[in-house]
Design a protein around this motif. Structure first.
Motif, PDB file in Angstrom:
ATOM      1  N   SER A  69       0.822  -1.216   0.000  1.00 28.12           N
ATOM      2  CA  SER A  69       0.000   0.000   0.000  1.00 28.12           C
ATOM      3  C   SER A  69       0.852   1.260   0.000  1.00 28.12           C
ATOM      4  O   SER A  69       0.418   2.291  -0.499  1.00 28.12           O
ATOM      5  CB  SER A  69      -0.942   0.000   1.202  1.00 28.12           C
ATOM      6  OG  SER A  69      -0.210   0.169   2.402  1.00 28.12           O
ATOM      7  N   TYR A  73       3.047   2.963  -7.421  1.00 26.10           N
ATOM      8  CA  TYR A  73       2.429   2.183  -8.486  1.00 26.10           C
ATOM      9  C   TYR A  73       3.450   1.837  -9.553  1.00 26.10           C
ATOM     10  O   TYR A  73       3.421   0.750 -10.140  1.00 26.10           O
ATOM     11  CB  TYR A  73       1.250   2.977  -9.053  1.00 26.10           C
ATOM     12  CG  TYR A  73       0.667   2.440 -10.334  1.00 26.10           C
ATOM     13  CD1 TYR A  73       0.252   1.115 -10.428  1.00 26.10           C
ATOM     14  CD2 TYR A  73       0.500   3.269 -11.434  1.00 26.10           C
ATOM     15  CE1 TYR A  73      -0.297   0.627 -11.592  1.00 26.10           C
ATOM     16  CE2 TYR A  73      -0.054   2.798 -12.604  1.00 26.10           C
ATOM     17  CZ  TYR A  73      -0.443   1.473 -12.677  1.00 26.10           C
ATOM     18  OH  TYR A  73      -0.985   0.999 -13.840  1.00 26.10           O
ATOM     19  N   LYS A  90      -2.848  -2.623 -10.843  1.00 25.76           N
ATOM     20  CA  LYS A  90      -3.463  -1.374 -10.403  1.00 25.76           C
ATOM     21  C   LYS A  90      -4.531  -1.676  -9.354  1.00 25.76           C
ATOM     22  O   LYS A  90      -4.654  -0.974  -8.351  1.00 25.76           O
ATOM     23  CB  LYS A  90      -4.078  -0.652 -11.610  1.00 25.76           C
ATOM     24  CG  LYS A  90      -4.516   0.769 -11.315  1.00 25.76           C
ATOM     25  CD  LYS A  90      -5.107   1.441 -12.541  1.00 25.76           C
ATOM     26  CE  LYS A  90      -4.045   1.802 -13.576  1.00 25.76           C
ATOM     27  NZ  LYS A  90      -4.609   2.624 -14.677  1.00 25.76           N
ATOM     28  N   HIS A  93      -2.990  -2.462  -5.991  1.00 21.50           N
ATOM     29  CA  HIS A  93      -2.605  -1.251  -5.271  1.00 21.50           C
ATOM     30  C   HIS A  93      -3.817  -0.614  -4.605  1.00 21.50           C
ATOM     31  O   HIS A  93      -3.776  -0.260  -3.418  1.00 21.50           O
ATOM     32  CB  HIS A  93      -1.933  -0.276  -6.232  1.00 21.50           C
ATOM     33  CG  HIS A  93      -1.004   0.689  -5.559  1.00 21.50           C
ATOM     34  ND1 HIS A  93      -0.640   1.881  -6.117  1.00 21.50           N
ATOM     35  CD2 HIS A  93      -0.380   0.632  -4.348  1.00 21.50           C
ATOM     36  CE1 HIS A  93       0.184   2.512  -5.287  1.00 21.50           C
ATOM     37  NE2 HIS A  93       0.360   1.782  -4.216  1.00 21.50           N
ATOM     38  N   LYS A  94      -4.907  -0.480  -5.359  1.00 26.11           N
ATOM     39  CA  LYS A  94      -6.126   0.131  -4.812  1.00 26.11           C
ATOM     40  C   LYS A  94      -6.656  -0.674  -3.637  1.00 26.11           C
ATOM     41  O   LYS A  94      -7.002  -0.128  -2.588  1.00 26.11           O
ATOM     42  CB  LYS A  94      -7.205   0.212  -5.908  1.00 26.11           C
ATOM     43  CG  LYS A  94      -6.992   1.306  -6.930  1.00 26.11           C
ATOM     44  CD  LYS A  94      -8.162   1.330  -7.928  1.00 26.11           C
ATOM     45  CE  LYS A  94      -7.954   2.412  -8.987  1.00 26.11           C
ATOM     46  NZ  LYS A  94      -8.995   2.343 -10.035  1.00 26.11           N
ATOM     47  N   THR A  95      -6.753  -1.991  -3.847  1.00 28.82           N
ATOM     48  CA  THR A  95      -7.329  -2.837  -2.803  1.00 28.82           C
ATOM     49  C   THR A  95      -6.462  -2.841  -1.543  1.00 28.82           C
ATOM     50  O   THR A  95      -6.986  -2.858  -0.431  1.00 28.82           O
ATOM     51  CB  THR A  95      -7.528  -4.262  -3.345  1.00 28.82           C
ATOM     52  OG1 THR A  95      -8.599  -4.242  -4.299  1.00 28.82           O
ATOM     53  CG2 THR A  95      -7.875  -5.232  -2.236  1.00 28.82           C
ATOM     54  N   LYS A  97      -4.792  -0.421  -0.328  1.00 29.09           N
ATOM     55  CA  LYS A  97      -5.090   0.814   0.418  1.00 29.09           C
ATOM     56  C   LYS A  97      -6.449   0.728   1.108  1.00 29.09           C
ATOM     57  O   LYS A  97      -6.623   1.172   2.249  1.00 29.09           O
ATOM     58  CB  LYS A  97      -5.050   2.020  -0.520  1.00 29.09           C
ATOM     59  CG  LYS A  97      -3.660   2.344  -1.059  1.00 29.09           C
ATOM     60  CD  LYS A  97      -3.755   3.421  -2.131  1.00 29.09           C
ATOM     61  CE  LYS A  97      -2.408   3.694  -2.792  1.00 29.09           C
ATOM     62  NZ  LYS A  97      -1.471   4.358  -1.867  1.00 29.09           N
TER      63      LYS A  97
END
Length: 360
Positions: A69, A73, A90, A93-95, A97
């Motif tokens: 996290s 990226y 991608k 990375h989002k998940t 966070k």
DNA sequence: AAGCCGGGGTA
DNA sequence: TACCCAGGCTT
């Protein structure tokens, strides 16, 4: 077939077979939600042998969800280079966070919550619930579809909604309470080692007896799928533009094919067009660069899912030298030193070209 | 439901 | 060459 009979004839032989025949794989060392999640995302449409080195590298660099996290990226994408389906990283990375900020760093042990997370669909949610948490949830991937289509001799297309629902239902009925982690992995391992798409090894199959397709001799015809579209051959040209020892690279748009990856400029060669002319045209259209095409570097072939690409590569230079790009396609650009190629993620064909340049 | 999204191994 | 792969997202 009754559930208990299903367990007796299929589920139990499967888990017993898995006990003794499973491969030793890195993600079977521990079944933590984080490691299961990363491995399952990597394994989407990607074969085990290809994933292993990526998985080992990833876990060494990012041993925890928190380390993902807080990473950039760009670094994640660079580690992902060559695996394809780049939106996966991608979403990771989002998940990462979301889980850190909204779930206190712990994966939700809840199917519906998992399904809300970016990049996690029905298969992966089922995999985390069963393989990580050992909860009684089914999963259906390409292996499970193939195995169940053969065992039950499913004659309808497995691409239809109703057939998929039937397969999910059967996968659920197969779950041995308290042993979902083992049963689901056993199914997929059977698909990888025994119940293969072509030439299945039915002699060594623990569920040969209940398999309808085996007895009917139609395993090769299962599952039923629609014929796929054939690859379209296209010709592409790229330019290695140099100035003062620096190389020009551009970043692809954030959406679409190979999103966010970096590349040498270029584009498709039109019907009847010379590669050199196409290159001049593409530099003009995409960057409003006026270039002079120089020496040919190489022609290489590269296969995509729906295209078979013949790629021509040329050196080229700006004429006049002092031009600034106006970006009509790329989202960004850089002039970089050759040793900095390693810091950016490139499509496979571009990376092959870079490796060649480094040898020149 | 269908299309999009990579790349390489394999027969 | 064509098919396959521990699928998910978008339209």
């Amino acid at each position: 077939m009754e559930t208990s009979l299903l367990h007796q004839q299929i589920s139990l032989p499967l888990v017993n077979w898995f006990d003794t025949h499973q491969r030793k794989l890195p993600w079977r060392e521990e079944y933590s939600p984080y490691s299961v999640w990363i491995s399952e995302i990597m394994l989407q449409q990607t074969q085990v042998d290809r994933v292993i080195p990526y998985y080992l590298r990833w876990m060494q660099r990012f041993p925890t969800l928190e380390s993902v996290s807080i990473a950039s990226y760009e670094e994640l994408l660079r580690l992902w280079e060559g695996m394809g389906y780049y939106s996966r990283v991608k979403f990771i990375h989002k998940t990462s966070k979301i889980i850190l900020n909204q779930f206190g760093g712990q994966f939700p042990e809840n199917l519906d919550e998992l399904l809300k997370l970016p990049g996690i669909g029905p298969y992966t949610a089922g995999a985390i619930m069963s393989i990580a948490f050992n909860q009684n949830y089914p999963l259906v991937d390409g292996n499970v579809i193939r195995i169940l289509a053969r065992i039950f001799n499913i004659e309808n297309s497995v691409e239809h909604r109703e057939t998929k629902n039937f397969i999910w239902k059967k996968a659920e009925e197969l779950i041995l309470p308290g042993r979902a982690r083992w049963l689901n992995q056993a199914l997929m391992e059977l698909g990888a080692l025994i119940c293969t798409p072509k030439s299945p090894v039915c002699q060594g199959c623990p569920v040969q007896k209940p398999c309808l397709s085996f007895h009917l001799g139609c395993t090769e015809q299962r599952p039923v799928v629609q014929p796929s579209k054939k690859a379209i051959p296209i010709k592409v040209v790229v330019g290695v533009l140099q100035k003062d020892g620096l190389f020009f690279i551009q970043q692809r748009p954030a959406n679409g094919l190979m999103a966010d990856l970096w590349e040498f400029p270029g584009g498709k060669i039109n019907q009847g067009e010379r590669p050199e002319d196409a290159l001049v045209r593409e530099f003009q259209e995409e960057l409003q660069f006026n270039v002079q095409v120089g020496e040919k570097i190489i022609t290489l072939k590269h296969g995509y899912t729906n295209f078979s690409v013949t790629l021509h590569a040329y050196f080229c230079k700006l004429v006049p030298e002092n031009q600034s790009p106006i970006l009509h396609f790329a989202s960004d650009y850089r002039w970089i030193k050759s040793e900095d190629f390693r810091a950016y993620a490139f499509p496979a064909a571009n990376r092959r070209l870079i490796n060649l340049l480094n040898k020149l």
